[in-house]
Design an enzyme around this catalytic site. Structure first.
Site, PDB file in Angstrom:
ATOM      1  N   GLN A  33      43.473  13.209 -43.691  1.00  0.00           N
ATOM      2  CA  GLN A  33      43.876  14.619 -43.703  1.00  0.00           C
ATOM      3  C   GLN A  33      45.118  14.826 -42.835  1.00  0.00           C
ATOM      4  O   GLN A  33      45.544  13.933 -42.112  1.00  0.00           O
ATOM      5  CB  GLN A  33      42.730  15.498 -43.179  1.00  0.00           C
ATOM      6  CG  GLN A  33      42.190  15.036 -41.822  1.00  0.00           C
ATOM      7  CD  GLN A  33      40.728  15.384 -41.584  1.00  0.00           C
ATOM      8  OE1 GLN A  33      40.172  16.262 -42.234  1.00  0.00           O
ATOM      9  NE2 GLN A  33      40.095  14.698 -40.643  1.00  0.00           N
ATOM     10  N   HIS A  64      30.702  25.786 -30.018  1.00  0.00           N
ATOM     11  CA  HIS A  64      30.036  24.550 -29.571  1.00  0.00           C
ATOM     12  C   HIS A  64      28.722  24.843 -28.847  1.00  0.00           C
ATOM     13  O   HIS A  64      27.754  24.079 -28.979  1.00  0.00           O
ATOM     14  CB  HIS A  64      30.989  23.702 -28.720  1.00  0.00           C
ATOM     15  CG  HIS A  64      32.112  23.128 -29.524  1.00  0.00           C
ATOM     16  ND1 HIS A  64      33.435  23.321 -29.238  1.00  0.00           N
ATOM     17  CD2 HIS A  64      32.088  22.377 -30.667  1.00  0.00           C
ATOM     18  CE1 HIS A  64      34.195  22.712 -30.152  1.00  0.00           C
ATOM     19  NE2 HIS A  64      33.394  22.138 -31.028  1.00  0.00           N
ATOM     20  N   ASP A  88      36.354  16.389 -32.298  1.00  0.00           N
ATOM     21  CA  ASP A  88      37.035  16.893 -31.098  1.00  0.00           C
ATOM     22  C   ASP A  88      36.200  16.687 -29.838  1.00  0.00           C
ATOM     23  O   ASP A  88      36.715  16.746 -28.726  1.00  0.00           O
ATOM     24  CB  ASP A  88      37.409  18.373 -31.275  1.00  0.00           C
ATOM     25  CG  ASP A  88      36.203  19.206 -31.681  1.00  0.00           C
ATOM     26  OD1 ASP A  88      35.290  19.379 -30.870  1.00  0.00           O
ATOM     27  OD2 ASP A  88      36.161  19.673 -32.841  1.00  0.00           O
ATOM     28  N   GLU A 108      31.954  10.243 -37.091  1.00  0.00           N
ATOM     29  CA  GLU A 108      33.187  10.979 -37.426  1.00  0.00           C
ATOM     30  C   GLU A 108      34.013  10.113 -38.376  1.00  0.00           C
ATOM     31  O   GLU A 108      34.284   8.947 -38.087  1.00  0.00           O
ATOM     32  CB  GLU A 108      33.955  11.279 -36.122  1.00  0.00           C
ATOM     33  CG  GLU A 108      35.385  11.731 -36.297  1.00  0.00           C
ATOM     34  CD  GLU A 108      35.553  13.023 -37.115  1.00  0.00           C
ATOM     35  OE1 GLU A 108      34.928  14.031 -36.777  1.00  0.00           O
ATOM     36  OE2 GLU A 108      36.318  12.976 -38.110  1.00  0.00           O
ATOM     37  N   ASP A 139      32.074   7.602 -42.820  1.00  0.00           N
ATOM     38  CA  ASP A 139      31.698   8.818 -43.538  1.00  0.00           C
ATOM     39  C   ASP A 139      30.223   9.142 -43.252  1.00  0.00           C
ATOM     40  O   ASP A 139      29.347   8.286 -43.455  1.00  0.00           O
ATOM     41  CB  ASP A 139      31.922   8.555 -45.041  1.00  0.00           C
ATOM     42  CG  ASP A 139      31.780   9.818 -45.864  1.00  0.00           C
ATOM     43  OD1 ASP A 139      31.286  10.836 -45.341  1.00  0.00           O
ATOM     44  OD2 ASP A 139      32.180   9.776 -47.044  1.00  0.00           O
ATOM     45  N   ASP A 157      28.525  19.251 -37.682  1.00  0.00           N
ATOM     46  CA  ASP A 157      29.709  19.954 -37.163  1.00  0.00           C
ATOM     47  C   ASP A 157      30.885  19.549 -38.050  1.00  0.00           C
ATOM     48  O   ASP A 157      31.753  18.774 -37.661  1.00  0.00           O
ATOM     49  CB  ASP A 157      29.928  19.546 -35.700  1.00  0.00           C
ATOM     50  CG  ASP A 157      31.139  20.230 -35.096  1.00  0.00           C
ATOM     51  OD1 ASP A 157      31.709  21.128 -35.734  1.00  0.00           O
ATOM     52  OD2 ASP A 157      31.518  19.839 -33.977  1.00  0.00           O
ATOM     53  N   PRO A 164      37.802  16.024 -46.882  1.00  0.00           N
ATOM     54  CA  PRO A 164      36.855  14.994 -46.443  1.00  0.00           C
ATOM     55  C   PRO A 164      35.459  15.532 -46.126  1.00  0.00           C
ATOM     56  O   PRO A 164      34.483  14.785 -46.126  1.00  0.00           O
ATOM     57  CB  PRO A 164      37.492  14.402 -45.177  1.00  0.00           C
ATOM     58  CG  PRO A 164      38.805  15.049 -44.984  1.00  0.00           C
ATOM     59  CD  PRO A 164      38.992  16.107 -46.020  1.00  0.00           C
TER      60      PRO A 164
HETATM   61  N1  SPD Z   1      37.062  26.926 -41.022  1.00  0.00           N
HETATM   62  C1  SPD Z   1      36.788  26.191 -39.865  1.00  0.00           C
HETATM   63  C2  SPD Z   1      35.462  25.537 -39.842  1.00  0.00           C
HETATM   64  C3  SPD Z   1      35.400  24.509 -38.796  1.00  0.00           C
HETATM   65  C4  SPD Z   1      34.057  24.141 -38.384  1.00  0.00           C
HETATM   66  N2  SPD Z   1      34.009  22.952 -37.571  1.00  0.00           N
HETATM   67  C5  SPD Z   1      34.881  22.920 -36.472  1.00  0.00           C
HETATM   68  C6  SPD Z   1      34.723  21.688 -35.644  1.00  0.00           C
HETATM   69  C7  SPD Z   1      34.723  22.008 -34.195  1.00  0.00           C
HETATM   70  N3  SPD Z   1      34.066  21.007 -33.436  1.00  0.00           N
END
Ligand code: SPD
Length: 283
Positions: A33, A64, A88, A108, A139, A157, A164
């Site tokens: 991405q 979070h 992140d 991730e 994945d 999350d 992806p």
């Molecule tokens: N449209 C944004 C959706 C994002 C959701 N996940 C964000 C990851 C943050 N850890």
């Protein structure tokens, strides 16, 4: 899109979000991405994937803390946690605040997200090197197909259901997650914008209800996400699990949190009428 000194995200039907940018820190195409990191005037450091806001250092704590502490304090003794996505590091940082947690697997797909967050967003990523956190760069769809050890809490999350992240919103993926969940386990997933993407919310909850015996919705307000009001899905196998909240453990731990508390735990499950309908499959 960057135009002049503004990051502008096109939402829907003539709505945009714009944040004034001081500096572009990263702009690259990863194998999965487009990844950008900006320093903004008012929202701190901003991480975007495919030109969609993933997090900012100003409002990340709402998302979070909600995606983590709601399921962890709803579980009697959370020990093993699986995070799908979350590159992140903000979710892992919250999970390891719980002393009962002994083992966190985090899956991730995009190693660049982790590396860039470590470099430019250390406040979010600081616990990705915690010895309890085991990182897998693969994945999540494939991981849950092959994994066999049970988890007490699974947190999805993810990005949005395009690109992806798409495979993290389908019934086969949810079925594999269910198999990995302990009998009293809880799965929580980010479930999109109730104002801007009601069709995504509707579809996500409909698919989760096909798979999980108990599915509830809860809400939080994340200013930089489309529409602000954001939904999360709370899923488990037993109705009594969905009723439990370990308030005594919350009080004993005295965690340093900025958003979540006992009142928020209860209140976030209170749904406006239109959201109740949406999450029950009625738009
Ligand atoms: N449209 C944004 C959706 C994002 C959701 N996940 C964000 C990851 C943050 N850890």
């Amino acid at each position: 899109m960057i135009s002049g000194i503004w990051y502008t995200e096109d939402h829907k039907d003539g709505v945009t979000l714009s944040l004034k940018v001081k500096e572009t820190l990263v702009s690259k195409r990863t194998p999965f991405q487009k990844l950008d990191i900006y320093e903004t005037e008012k929202y701190g450091t901003l991480l975007t994937l495919d030109d969609l806001v993933m997090t900012t250092t100003k409002d990340e704590f709402v998302y979070h803390e909600l995606i983590t502490h709601v399921p962890l304090f709803a579980h009697k003794q959370p020990e093993r946690v699986l995070i799908i996505g979350g590159g992140d590091g903000g979710t892992a940082r919250e999970v390891v605040k719980h002393p009962t947690v002994t083992h966190v697997d985090m899956v991730e797909i995009d190693q660049d997200v982790v590396e860039m967050s470590k470099q430019y967003m250390p406040f979010l990523s600081e616990d990705l090197t915690n010895p309890k956190v085991h990182l897998f760069f693969q994945d999540g769809v494939e991981f849950v197909k092959k994994a066999s050890t049970a988890y007490d809490v699974i947190i999805i999350d993810s990005t949005d259901p395009i690109g992806p992240g798409e495979g993290l919103f389908n019934s086969e993926f949810y079925t594999n997650c269910l198999k990995l969940l302990s009998d009293d386990g809880i799965l929580v997933a980010q479930a999109e914008s109730v104002f801007n993407c009601p069709d995504w919310v509707w579809q996500t909850f409909a698919k989760l209800r096909e798979v999980f015996p108990v599915v509830k919705a809860y809400l939080g307000t994340i200013p930089t996400y489309p529409g602000g009001l954001w939904s999360f899905a709370f899923c488990c196998k037993q109705p009594e699990v969905a009723q439990f909240f370990d308030e005594a453990r919350y009080e004993k731990l005295q965690l340093d949190l900025r958003y979540y508390n006992q009142a928020i735990h209860r209140a976030c499950f209170a749904l406006p009428n239109f959201v109740q309908k949406l999450c029950q499959g009625r738009i």
